[in-house]
Design a protein around this motif. Sequence first.
Motif, PDB file in Angstrom:
ATOM      1  N   GLY A   1      -9.154  -2.251  12.527  1.00  0.00           N
ATOM      2  CA  GLY A   1      -9.212  -0.797  12.637  1.00  0.00           C
ATOM      3  C   GLY A   1     -10.177  -0.171  11.786  1.00  0.00           C
ATOM      4  O   GLY A   1     -10.714  -0.958  10.976  1.00  0.00           O
ATOM      5  N   CYS A   2     -10.481   1.141  12.070  1.00  0.00           N
ATOM      6  CA  CYS A   2     -11.167   1.820  11.040  1.00  0.00           C
ATOM      7  C   CYS A   2     -10.863   1.799   9.480  1.00  0.00           C
ATOM      8  O   CYS A   2     -11.635   1.811   8.643  1.00  0.00           O
TER       9      CYS A   2
ATOM     10  N   ARG B   1     -11.437  -1.479   7.873  1.00  0.00           N
ATOM     11  CA  ARG B   1     -12.957  -1.713   7.633  1.00  0.00           C
ATOM     12  C   ARG B   1     -13.270  -0.431   6.331  1.00  0.00           C
ATOM     13  O   ARG B   1     -14.266  -0.701   5.593  1.00  0.00           O
ATOM     14  N   ALA B   2     -12.853   0.507   6.352  1.00  0.00           N
ATOM     15  CA  ALA B   2     -13.124   1.506   5.004  1.00  0.00           C
ATOM     16  C   ALA B   2     -12.744   1.023   3.919  1.00  0.00           C
ATOM     17  O   ALA B   2     -13.423   1.064   2.974  1.00  0.00           O
TER      18      ALA B   2
END
Length: 235
Positions: free
Chosen positions: A16-17, A20-21
Amino acid sequence: MADGNDAITTQPPPRGCLSRALVLALMLAAAGLGVAMYFMAQPQDLSHIHGYAPNERPQPSRNLGLLLQNSLDRAYPVTFTEGEVNGWLQSSLQARQGGLFAEHVALDGVWLRLEEGRAEVVLERKLWGHPLTVSMYLQVEHLETDQGTTTEVQFHGGEFHPYVPFPKCGGRFGRLPVPQGFLHLLLPAFKKLAAVFPEELRLGFVEMPRVNIADGHITFDPRGPKPIAVSPPSP
């Protein structure tokens, strides 16, 4: 109908984002820490400080304590250049380290950089033969009260940026500017240094009503209301 011997395989869910962040943030933090450690390990360039001569025997200089006392007794201002202060620091520190304060101060050098409105006290040491520097900024503020003038020494060098008033820039670890709160790590070293010069600190920053720090020199002016009695400045 599926063969019972066939293994059931599942695909891992796509990353998911948020994860990754998080990974990107951790990578950036690690890179920032590495850059900070690099600049902390790089000593300041002290060659442009007037009076900086680490490998030379310090030349005789004016007795700052005596001149400050004469200035107070006779009510006239006295000005010292950056080179004079550094020459006096080296000769005085060597003499005093060899006696009573030998166990309290262990430095390769103490240097004072005088800039407009502030001073930077730089401690120079060596770690496994590698030179290291740490420093603390000082500013002098004069407050007018009903009882008279109070001289206060602020242990910072002002804002990091005009649009970012907090935190204050306290000093530098190597070439890395650090916030004022990081100076707690250096307080023991600076307190030991202040203990070597108690009389000069008292005369210059307690007894003197006016102290002006400018580029390359510092002026002590006894003319004016006698300041309120306070303890000598110590970090």
